[in-house]
Design a protein around this motif. Structure first.
Motif, mmCIF file in Angstrom:
data_model
loop_
_atom_site.group_PDB
_atom_site.id
_atom_site.type_symbol
_atom_site.label_atom_id
_atom_site.label_comp_id
_atom_site.label_asym_id
_atom_site.label_seq_id
_atom_site.Cartn_x
_atom_site.Cartn_y
_atom_site.Cartn_z
ATOM 1 N N LEU A 134 0.990 -1.204 -0.050
ATOM 2 C CA LEU A 134 0.021 0.145 -0.115
ATOM 3 C C LEU A 134 0.968 1.380 0.113
ATOM 4 N N GLU A 135 0.451 2.322 -0.643
ATOM 5 C CA GLU A 135 1.130 3.348 -0.862
ATOM 6 C C GLU A 135 0.555 4.474 0.138
ATOM 7 N N LEU A 136 0.752 4.200 1.411
ATOM 8 C CA LEU A 136 0.156 5.126 2.458
ATOM 9 C C LEU A 136 1.099 5.403 3.554
ATOM 10 N N PRO A 137 1.174 6.839 3.882
ATOM 11 C CA PRO A 137 2.141 7.485 4.692
ATOM 12 C C PRO A 137 1.933 6.754 6.034
ATOM 13 N N ALA A 138 3.176 6.651 6.918
ATOM 14 C CA ALA A 138 2.902 6.189 8.295
ATOM 15 C C ALA A 138 2.049 7.176 8.855
ATOM 16 N N GLY A 139 1.308 6.779 9.863
ATOM 17 C CA GLY A 139 0.262 7.686 10.654
ATOM 18 C C GLY A 139 -1.093 7.745 9.823
ATOM 19 N N ALA A 140 -1.352 6.990 8.617
ATOM 20 C CA ALA A 140 -2.681 7.042 8.074
ATOM 21 C C ALA A 140 -3.715 6.615 9.018
ATOM 22 N N THR A 141 -4.906 6.829 8.601
ATOM 23 C CA THR A 141 -6.076 6.579 9.501
ATOM 24 C C THR A 141 -6.724 5.197 9.045
ATOM 25 N N ALA A 142 -7.847 4.777 9.876
ATOM 26 C CA ALA A 142 -8.584 3.730 9.323
ATOM 27 C C ALA A 142 -9.268 3.762 7.953
ATOM 28 N N ALA A 144 -8.473 5.780 5.328
ATOM 29 C CA ALA A 144 -7.475 5.576 4.215
ATOM 30 C C ALA A 144 -7.073 4.356 4.114
ATOM 31 N N LEU A 145 -6.803 3.738 5.064
ATOM 32 C CA LEU A 145 -6.405 2.275 5.273
ATOM 33 C C LEU A 145 -7.766 1.361 4.471
ATOM 34 N N GLY A 146 -8.771 1.725 4.946
ATOM 35 C CA GLY A 146 -9.911 0.863 4.418
ATOM 36 C C GLY A 146 -10.040 0.990 2.763
ATOM 37 N N ASP A 147 -9.915 2.277 2.273
ATOM 38 C CA ASP A 147 -10.232 2.651 0.986
ATOM 39 C C ASP A 147 -9.021 1.999 0.358
ATOM 40 N N SER A 148 -7.721 1.864 0.793
ATOM 41 C CA SER A 148 -6.690 1.396 0.122
ATOM 42 C C SER A 148 -6.606 -0.261 0.056
ATOM 43 N N ILE A 149 -6.998 -0.754 0.792
ATOM 44 C CA ILE A 149 -7.119 -2.346 0.838
ATOM 45 C C ILE A 149 -8.327 -2.923 -0.058
ATOM 46 N N ALA A 150 -9.431 -2.230 -0.019
ATOM 47 C CA ALA A 150 -10.410 -2.757 -0.859
ATOM 48 C C ALA A 150 -10.615 -3.630 -1.920
ATOM 49 N N ASP A 151 -9.544 -3.173 -2.719
ATOM 50 C CA ASP A 151 -9.519 -4.042 -4.059
ATOM 51 C C ASP A 151 -8.362 -4.866 -4.067
ATOM 52 N N HIS A 152 -7.804 -5.121 -2.977
ATOM 53 C CA HIS A 152 -6.287 -5.795 -2.925
ATOM 54 C C HIS A 152 -6.501 -7.135 -2.024
ATOM 55 N N VAL A 153 -7.610 -7.548 -1.571
ATOM 56 C CA VAL A 153 -7.621 -8.619 -0.469
ATOM 57 C C VAL A 153 -7.721 -9.804 -1.181
ATOM 58 N N LEU A 154 -6.800 -10.712 -0.815
ATOM 59 C CA LEU A 154 -6.586 -11.985 -1.426
ATOM 60 C C LEU A 154 -7.394 -13.009 -0.226
ATOM 61 N N ALA A 155 -6.960 -12.839 0.882
ATOM 62 C CA ALA A 155 -7.446 -13.736 2.132
ATOM 63 C C ALA A 155 -7.629 -13.000 3.339
ATOM 64 N N GLN A 156 -8.395 -13.121 3.943
ATOM 65 C CA GLN A 156 -8.716 -12.647 5.376
ATOM 66 C C GLN A 156 -9.120 -13.546 6.501
#
Length: 165
Positions: A134-142, A144-156
């Motif tokens: 993910l191209e997120l800066p350290a200190g990002a919020t939930a 921003a993280l939620g938006d970033s992972i949405a299309d990239h999850v292989l397993a959970q």
């Protein structure tokens, strides 16, 4: 990010062979005081297995959905992303050097342990295997993280622990 849905703060229903557990507590059991915010405030050790061979990174989210009543939202306790997919354990009091940490709802970057204001809460420890870093800066919020992972999850997967003050 919309308030209606945040992938990082949703239930991580089992997908794939990915597994997350802790030697400090069994799924659904009490989290030891050392891992509480008012205790030593150190993350519990975690064990990881079943990471897909094509995973590029891992994401860890710890949150408290029971906080919606007293706090008005799911409370974020820990956000970690871009962890090496070969990681098979997270040590107690982990200081990730090869991953990034986000801001928790205590306004801090890093782990913030359980601190329920009104009785026992259930805490979700969620793990995602992604097909990308993910191209997120350290200190990002939930958000921003939620938006970033949405299309990239292989397993959970997720495991839970409880804590009462």
């Amino acid at each position: 990010m919309t308030d209606a849905y945040n992938h990082a703060l949703s239930v991580a229903d089992q997908r794939g062979e990915l597994r997350l557990s802790s030697p400090a507590f069994d799924d659904g059991d009490p989290i030891p005081d050392a891992h509480a915010y008012d205790g030593a405030n150190v993350n519990p050790p975690l064990e990881i297995s079943g990471v897909p061979d094509d995973a590029a990174s891992l994401v860890l989210v710890v949150d408290d959905p029971d906080a919606v009543g007293p706090a008005g939202k799911i409370w974020v306790h820990w956000l970690v992303w871009n962890a090496d997919p070969s990681t098979d354990r997270v040590p107690r009091d982990w200081e990730p050097t090869d991953a990034a940490e986000g801001e928790n709802d205590f306004g801090e970057v890093g782990y913030g342990g359980p601190k329920p204001p009104d009785g026992e809460h259930t805490y979700r420890f969620k793990l995602y295997a992604l097909d990308a870093d993910l191209e997120l800066p350290a200190g990002a919020t939930a958000g921003a993280l939620g938006d970033s992972i949405a299309d990239h999850v292989l397993a959970q997967t997720q495991t839970t622990g409880t804590y009462a003050p």
